[in-house]
Scaffold this motif. Structure first.
Motif, mmCIF file in Angstrom:
data_model
loop_
_atom_site.group_PDB
_atom_site.id
_atom_site.type_symbol
_atom_site.label_atom_id
_atom_site.label_comp_id
_atom_site.label_asym_id
_atom_site.label_seq_id
_atom_site.Cartn_x
_atom_site.Cartn_y
_atom_site.Cartn_z
ATOM 1 N N LYS A 12 -31.632 82.167 12.308
ATOM 2 C CA LYS A 12 -30.556 81.610 11.324
ATOM 3 C C LYS A 12 -29.317 81.660 12.365
ATOM 4 O O LYS A 12 -28.720 80.540 12.024
ATOM 5 C CB LYS A 12 -30.208 82.505 10.062
ATOM 6 N N GLU A 13 -28.880 82.408 13.250
ATOM 7 C CA GLU A 13 -27.822 82.615 13.615
ATOM 8 C C GLU A 13 -27.801 81.519 14.982
ATOM 9 O O GLU A 13 -26.980 80.804 15.167
ATOM 10 C CB GLU A 13 -27.608 83.964 14.495
ATOM 11 N N LYS A 14 -29.060 81.417 15.566
ATOM 12 C CA LYS A 14 -29.448 80.240 16.472
ATOM 13 C C LYS A 14 -29.088 78.754 16.132
ATOM 14 O O LYS A 14 -28.559 77.940 16.624
ATOM 15 C CB LYS A 14 -30.583 80.379 17.210
ATOM 16 N N ALA A 15 -29.826 78.653 14.794
ATOM 17 C CA ALA A 15 -29.760 77.066 14.242
ATOM 18 C C ALA A 15 -28.182 77.069 13.884
ATOM 19 O O ALA A 15 -27.618 75.920 14.029
ATOM 20 C CB ALA A 15 -30.555 77.193 12.954
ATOM 21 N N MET A 16 -27.610 78.016 13.392
ATOM 22 C CA MET A 16 -26.165 78.015 12.999
ATOM 23 C C MET A 16 -25.156 77.295 14.253
ATOM 24 O O MET A 16 -24.192 76.614 14.228
ATOM 25 C CB MET A 16 -25.416 78.998 12.160
ATOM 26 N N ALA A 17 -25.410 78.363 15.257
ATOM 27 C CA ALA A 17 -24.631 78.063 16.631
ATOM 28 C C ALA A 17 -24.847 76.649 16.845
ATOM 29 O O ALA A 17 -23.856 75.804 17.521
ATOM 30 C CB ALA A 17 -25.157 79.126 17.541
ATOM 31 N N PHE B 241 -25.792 73.942 15.365
ATOM 32 C CA PHE B 241 -24.966 73.071 14.290
ATOM 33 C C PHE B 241 -23.462 73.101 14.654
ATOM 34 O O PHE B 241 -22.873 71.868 14.433
ATOM 35 C CB PHE B 241 -25.456 73.625 13.164
ATOM 36 N N ARG B 242 -22.920 74.039 15.016
ATOM 37 C CA ARG B 242 -21.549 74.208 15.063
ATOM 38 C C ARG B 242 -21.062 73.560 16.232
ATOM 39 O O ARG B 242 -20.017 72.808 16.536
ATOM 40 C CB ARG B 242 -20.889 75.876 14.988
ATOM 41 N N VAL B 243 -21.902 73.847 17.348
ATOM 42 C CA VAL B 243 -21.719 73.110 18.734
ATOM 43 C C VAL B 243 -21.592 71.457 18.471
ATOM 44 O O VAL B 243 -20.938 70.943 19.046
ATOM 45 C CB VAL B 243 -22.529 73.513 19.637
ATOM 46 N N VAL B 244 -22.788 71.076 17.877
ATOM 47 C CA VAL B 244 -22.683 69.623 17.375
ATOM 48 C C VAL B 244 -21.479 69.257 16.791
ATOM 49 O O VAL B 244 -20.802 68.159 17.069
ATOM 50 C CB VAL B 244 -24.058 68.971 16.781
ATOM 51 N N GLU B 245 -21.144 69.989 15.728
ATOM 52 C CA GLU B 245 -19.862 69.546 14.933
ATOM 53 C C GLU B 245 -18.767 69.712 15.808
ATOM 54 O O GLU B 245 -17.904 68.621 15.603
ATOM 55 C CB GLU B 245 -19.817 70.835 13.556
ATOM 56 N N SER B 246 -18.518 70.544 16.462
ATOM 57 C CA SER B 246 -17.304 70.458 17.616
ATOM 58 C C SER B 246 -17.350 69.311 18.311
ATOM 59 O O SER B 246 -16.249 68.630 18.517
ATOM 60 C CB SER B 246 -17.097 71.707 18.078
ATOM 61 N N TYR B 247 -18.449 68.863 18.957
ATOM 62 C CA TYR B 247 -18.524 67.818 19.835
ATOM 63 C C TYR B 247 -18.180 66.601 19.027
ATOM 64 O O TYR B 247 -17.302 65.550 19.465
ATOM 65 C CB TYR B 247 -20.009 67.785 20.436
ATOM 66 N N LEU B 248 -18.461 66.492 17.764
ATOM 67 C CA LEU B 248 -18.297 65.283 16.972
ATOM 68 C C LEU B 248 -16.838 65.129 16.450
ATOM 69 O O LEU B 248 -16.232 64.024 16.636
ATOM 70 C CB LEU B 248 -19.216 65.296 15.890
ATOM 71 N N LEU B 249 -16.504 66.279 16.368
ATOM 72 C CA LEU B 249 -14.774 66.320 15.894
ATOM 73 C C LEU B 249 -13.960 66.122 17.042
ATOM 74 O O LEU B 249 -13.017 65.376 16.935
ATOM 75 C CB LEU B 249 -14.401 67.665 15.476
ATOM 76 N N GLU B 250 -14.318 66.538 18.230
ATOM 77 C CA GLU B 250 -13.442 66.077 19.513
ATOM 78 C C GLU B 250 -13.963 64.588 20.052
ATOM 79 O O GLU B 250 -13.113 64.183 20.981
ATOM 80 C CB GLU B 250 -14.055 67.139 20.696
ATOM 81 N N ASN B 251 -14.831 64.040 19.641
ATOM 82 C CA ASN B 251 -15.448 62.795 20.180
ATOM 83 C C ASN B 251 -15.766 61.791 18.675
ATOM 84 O O ASN B 251 -16.787 61.475 18.535
ATOM 85 C CB ASN B 251 -16.579 62.861 20.958
ATOM 86 N N PRO B 252 -14.534 61.447 18.023
ATOM 87 C CA PRO B 252 -14.758 60.736 16.936
ATOM 88 C C PRO B 252 -15.242 59.460 16.847
ATOM 89 O O PRO B 252 -16.024 58.856 16.066
ATOM 90 C CB PRO B 252 -13.438 60.466 16.448
ATOM 91 N N GLN B 253 -15.659 58.974 18.145
ATOM 92 C CA GLN B 253 -16.445 57.378 18.250
ATOM 93 C C GLN B 253 -17.765 57.607 18.516
ATOM 94 O O GLN B 253 -18.905 56.844 18.616
ATOM 95 C CB GLN B 253 -15.783 56.728 19.497
ATOM 96 N N ALA B 254 -18.340 58.938 18.834
ATOM 97 C CA ALA B 254 -19.679 59.357 19.291
ATOM 98 C C ALA B 254 -20.385 59.140 17.949
ATOM 99 O O ALA B 254 -20.200 59.731 17.108
ATOM 100 C CB ALA B 254 -19.584 60.943 19.798
ATOM 101 N N TYR B 255 -21.379 58.801 18.077
ATOM 102 C CA TYR B 255 -22.591 58.630 16.862
ATOM 103 C C TYR B 255 -21.851 57.877 15.558
ATOM 104 O O TYR B 255 -22.480 58.242 14.567
ATOM 105 C CB TYR B 255 -23.244 59.995 16.779
ATOM 106 N N ALA B 256 -21.143 57.262 16.014
ATOM 107 C CA ALA B 256 -20.506 56.645 14.773
ATOM 108 C C ALA B 256 -21.241 55.406 14.264
ATOM 109 O O ALA B 256 -22.102 54.682 14.803
ATOM 110 C CB ALA B 256 -18.811 55.993 15.174
#
Length: 160
Positions: free
Chosen positions: A138-143, A145-160
């Motif tokens: 569960k911890e690996k899955a959450m980690a 998830f959070r890395v992808v979330e951070s990337y998308l927040l920092e790159n608002p045009q990515a995967y839009a």
């Protein structure tokens, strides 16, 4: 064969379509880029990436594992649902036959999303999955998830 099931729910400020596309549909390109210290590559071994396809995740030397293979059982891009099964690899160890996963993204009222994850650990014979093993998964899955979330927040045009 026995089975142990767990569920997990995570919320994030990213819309379901973007999270699904980044974390599920195009994870073979994105995850090794974001986590090169742990994941060497994600390769399509069989199929076209849809249901019935087999993906192999190759880990770096920093990992306890060498590789795992997932069979994609369902990929519903309209409803943001993916079901897949870990069918091979040293992460299964000597206790597990397979692990079934279901990942579903739903819209949250604030424009973000709720990710609902279910995991079913199918054990060989009468083995029991230890709580520590489930917690580590569960911890690996959450980690991730959070890395992808951070990337998308920092790159608002990515995967839009």
């Amino acid at each position: 064969m026995g089975a142990t099931s767990i569920t997990q729910e995570l919320t994030c400020p990213i819309a379901p379509a973007r999270m699904f596309k980044a974390l599920i549909v195009e994870s073979n390109a994105l995850i090794p880029k974001l986590l090169p210290q742990f994941i060497k590559s994600v390769e399509l071994v069989q199929g076209d990436g849809g249901a019935g396809s087999i993906e192999q995740v190759n880990f770096t030397e920093a990992s306890h594992f060498k590789y795992v293979r997932h069979r994609i059982d369902e990929l519903d891009k309209e409803n943001f649902v993916c079901r897949y099964t870990m069918v091979e690899g040293d992460a299964l160890g000597d206790k597990l036959e397979s692990i079934n996963y279901e990942v579903k993204f739903e819209a949250a009222g604030d424009g973000g999303s709720v990710c609902k994850m279910k995991s079913k650990y199918n054990t060989k014979e009468a083995f029991q999955v230890e709580e520590e093993e489930i917690k580590a998964g569960k911890e690996k899955a959450m980690a991730i998830f959070r890395v992808v979330e951070s990337y998308l927040l920092e790159n608002p045009q990515a995967y839009a």
